[in-house]
Design a protein around this motif. Structure first.
Motif, mmCIF file in Angstrom:
data_model
loop_
_atom_site.group_PDB
_atom_site.id
_atom_site.type_symbol
_atom_site.label_atom_id
_atom_site.label_comp_id
_atom_site.label_asym_id
_atom_site.label_seq_id
_atom_site.Cartn_x
_atom_site.Cartn_y
_atom_site.Cartn_z
ATOM 1 N N PHE A 49 3.766 -4.931 0.323
ATOM 2 C CA PHE A 49 4.859 -5.353 -0.851
ATOM 3 C C PHE A 49 3.678 -6.179 -1.385
ATOM 4 C CE2 PHE A 49 5.575 -7.647 3.038
ATOM 5 C CZ PHE A 49 4.756 -8.924 2.965
ATOM 6 N N ASN B 147 13.729 -7.084 2.936
ATOM 7 C CA ASN B 147 12.873 -7.415 2.240
ATOM 8 C C ASN B 147 11.477 -8.277 2.961
ATOM 9 O OD1 ASN B 147 14.027 -9.998 2.444
ATOM 10 N ND2 ASN B 147 14.812 -9.603 0.951
ATOM 11 N N THR C 203 7.347 -3.150 -3.991
ATOM 12 C CA THR C 203 8.430 -3.735 -2.260
ATOM 13 C C THR C 203 8.257 -1.922 -1.737
ATOM 14 O OG1 THR C 203 8.978 -5.729 -2.428
ATOM 15 C CG2 THR C 203 9.527 -3.735 -1.257
#
Length: 795
Positions: A623, A551, A637
């Motif tokens: 993102f 992430n 995302t």
């Protein structure tokens, strides 16, 4: 009919609705008065955080409610009228638009006699008494100002704290904090043309004692839409927001696919200012009888709770079932702190049959742990030492087994963080663990053993305003001693892995305009350089390590793993940039957009997926988050694989919230080859009464649809779902909610919850509110109160 008193507080919905979930402190708390520490949720719901006070803080019975008649003895009497006739020190008579004031008391009437020697007021003709927002309207009134005693005949009353009221044949004031009402009724509803409100509580007699925090009602009958639904010959309740022991309204589970029909009546016992106990007998049509209990305590240095669920004989299994949940935390005078958390259940199927009684995040992993720690301030940093033991009660399933986590017995360590010479930041963690496995499944060959590790780092942060730079050196050292041989045959091993990194970025700003609105737009490029040498780790056990999620935070991390046992080798840079739009006046970030990607200078031997990689370019991470206009919000995302030329994982969330109680939220989750799901949550008005009352005073209510549906596009089926309706009639709310929770590939628990909320009185039935708040993004209570504790009734 109610007299035209000031309008109660209204919600933001289309139909007027009094905000009436505060305690009935200033008046008719009536049949289900409020007990703030009582649970008020479905008996299967968890307790809210306790609001107990220490003995030094509590003052039982001294909650200082607004007295029914507040005429302070040291305040002068002020009298005005069209005509005033007075005999010195004897009697005063007033005629026409009479107004008497004393302290917080206001009395108006057509005529009034005031006997000065007795300080006795006698009023007649459109009498109105008001004090602190509470009002009593009647035909005649008599009041002794010094003793605060007297009466009002044929009164209509209104209590500001509950935005509700009613009428009575007579109300006697027996003291500054006491009153008695005869043949009284109470409701927060506007009375219809035929005189029947939506709901009403009728009583033969009502006694309120604010000093003792106690109210008593005799011959009480609760009517809803003209139909009696509850009758009790005698009941008691608190008159303030201070807790009071007593029975709570019953909870009814109308349908549960595993438990059938359920009925429970909780009893709340506050046996000390800082101790309370809830006992809940439960009757289930399928399982028989059960008992739930929860004990809470709060001391100056200690607090905790103990919750038990006991089924003496479950008729569906012919066995005894139970669960235990305990929490405790505290501190010694020397600064040592300690904590305990313990959960257990009788059998492996307990989490399916009683899913509402176990933690929702991990109902099959029940922690059993205890720890102690101590911290000291050291120069410009902090030093802490700690010790802990940790175990897990694992509720297994034959169809979907889970891996048993390691037990730590013990875990002993120390952490030091310090800012030293030339602003150098030092961090050190050293720890010793003993890892064992309980209830190891057949075929589980994971080794047990001990590990000692040390993590050290030194960094020098620089911040120039227009940019920042942080060079960092770190080392991960660990030594292993296992009971069984590792995959390479050794029982002892050690390794030391250094890491060097440089993290830096720039900050640019400019004024911009977006859809006619001024913003400060930033541009923040970032570069992260990392060099960790290759080191053989394949044979070492995995005691507490897992791959990190990919992430916007982990892409800049020094290690692709969490825990100690694995350190990913890398010689790489991560390039990224983000831009933000910020409101110049408030500093609120309205929207952000960014992207990042890694580039390797050599092949990797150890990666998050456990495989060696010769691919020198990682997936591209994109993102975005923020508000698109006033009503739309997004959080997105995307993970794009350049070799495949397609997206391999994505999470796209959108929420539309144009007004209070108008929410649509959709989330799309995709992971190539694994899952594809769409989730829709909503709270939306389906029918509205156009915002006002009809000519006859009735309220056109609003019907809301609420729910959340999770659909698997890969399996073409609905997994979890909640679907319901809420009808807000202004002074009462009806809720019907159906819930389906998957507990396996082909198993699910289904439940039907029905609740009637009488605004200003109580909530009856099974409570779906916690389910709605936990599962629907942006859901708001139709009565948006901060705390709506249940009522207490002592039959």
């Amino acid at each position: 009919m109610f007299l035209p008193l000031p309008a109660p507080r209204r919600s933001r919905r289309l139909c007027p609705a009094p905000f009436a979930w505060l305690p009935l402190a200033a008046g008719l708390a009536l049949a289900f008065g409020v007990a703030p520490l009582a649970w008020g949720q479905s008996t299967a719901a968890a307790l809210p955080a306790p609001a107990l006070t220490t003995p030094a803080q509590s003052r039982p019975g001294k909650v200082n409610p607004q007295p029914p008649i507040d005429g302070s003895s040291d305040s002068p009497v002020q009298l005005t009228a069209r005509e005033v006739h007075s005999q010195l020190n004897q009697e005063t008579q007033a005629l026409g638009d009479v107004e008497l004031r004393r302290g917080g008391l206001l009395l108006t009437s057509d005529t009034l006699r005031y006997l000065q020697a007795q300080r006795l007021v006698m009023a007649s003709g459109q009498v109105r008494l008001s004090s602190g927002g509470d009002m009593f309207n009647g035909e005649q009134a008599q009041l002794l100002l010094d003793s605060h005693t007297g009466y009002v005949t044929e009164p209509t009353y209104y209590f500001a704290r509950t935005a509700a009221g009613g009428n009575a044949r007579r109300i006697d004031f027996t003291g500054p904090q006491q009153l008695t009402a005869y043949n009284a009724n109470y409701s927060s509803c506007t009375r219809e043309a035929d005189g029947e409100p939506g709901w009403e509580l009728r009583m033969d007699k009502l006694d309120l004692d604010f000093d003792a925090n106690e109210g008593k009602a005799t011959g009480a009958v609760l009517r809803f839409l003209g139909v009696p639904i509850l009758a009790l010959p005698s009941m008691s309740f608190p008159t303030s927001d201070a807790a009071k022991s007593g029975w709570l309204p019953p909870t009814i589970d109308f349908f549960d696919s595993r438990g059938g029909f359920g009925f429970s009546v909780p009893y709340y016992w506050r046996f000390a200012p800082n101790y309370d106990l809830m006992l809940t007998p439960v009757l289930s049509s399928r399982r028989g009888t059960a008992l739930r209990s929860e004990f809470r305590y709060l001391q100056p240095n200690d607090s905790g709770r103990l919750e038990l669920h006991w089924v003496p004989e479950d008729r569906t299994t012919d066995t005894r079932r139970y669960s235990v949940q305990a929490e405790h935390e505290g501190a010694l005078d020397n600064g040592v702190r300690y904590e305990l958390a313990y959960e257990d259940a009788s059998d492996d199927r307990y989490w399916k049959d009683f899913s509402r009684l176990l933690p929702s995040l991990a109902p099959r992993l029940l922690p059993q742990q205890a720890g102690v720690w101590r911290s000291w301030a050291v120069d410009q940093g902090n030093l802490s030492v700690y010790a802990r033991v940790q175990d897990w009660r694992v509720l297994q399933d034959v169809d979907t087994p889970i891996e048993v986590p390691y037990q730590r017995a013990p875990q002993i360590g120390a952490r030091l963080s310090n800012v030293g010479w030339q602003s150098l930041r030092f961090d050190l963690e050293t720890e010793a663990n003993r890892f064992t496995l309980n209830d190891r499944a057949a075929g589980d060959t994971r080794p047990q053993g001990s590990r000692v590790h040390a993590l050290g780092a030194v960094a020098r942060p620089y911040d120039f305003g227009w940019g920042w730079l942080t060079p960092r050196l770190a080392v991960n050292a660990a030594a292993y001693d296992t009971d069984e041989p590792m995959t390479d045959g050794r029982t002892r091993a050690h390794r030391v892995i250094p890491t060097a990194s440089i993290d830096g970025g720039l900050r640019f700003e400019r004024d911009s305009t977006w859809f006619g609105t001024r913003f400060v737009q930033t541009l923040e490029p970032r570069l992260h350089y990392l060099n960790t040498p290759t080191h053989g780790q394949d044979a070492l056990p995995l005691f507490d390590t897992a791959a990190s999620d990919f992430n916007s935070l982990s892409i800049y991390a020094d290690n692709e793993f969490t825990g100690i046992d694995r350190v990913s080798d890398a010689h790489q840079i991560t390039l990224g940039a983000s831009t933000r739009w910020i409101e110049p006046d408030t500093g609120v970030e309205r929207f952000s957009l960014g992207a990042a990607q890694r580039f390797q200078f050599r092949d990797q031997k150890l990666t998050a997926d456990g495989q060696a990689s010769d691919n020198h370019v990682s997936d591209l991470l994109v993102f975005a988050a923020g508000r698109l206009g006033q009503d739309w919000r997004t959080d997105t995302t995307l993970q794009y694989n350049p070799d495949l030329g397609r997206t391999v994982r994505s999470i796209i969330s959108m929420r539309y919230n144009p007004a209070p109680f108008h929410t649509l939220a959709g989330t799309y989750r995709y992971s190539r080859g694994l899952s594809e799901q769409f989730e829709l949550g909503y709270q939306w008005p389906l029918f509205s009464g156009k915002g006002a009352q009809t000519a006859d005073g009735s309220c056109q209510g609003t019907l809301y649809g609420v729910g959340r549906v999770n659909y698997s596009l890969k399996d073409h089926r609905t997994t979890d779902s909640i679907v319901g309706l809420e009808y807000d009639a202004g002074c009462w709310i009806a809720r019907v909610v159906a819930e389906r929770v998957s507990t396996g590939q082909s198993e699910a628990t289904k439940r039907l919850m029905i609740q009637l909320e009488l605004v200003g009185l109580s909530r009856l039935g099974s409570n779906p509110l916690q389910v709605l708040k936990d599962n629907i993004p942006g859901y708001r209570l139709l009565r948006d109160d901060n705390a709506a504790p249940p009522s207490t009734v002592n039959p």
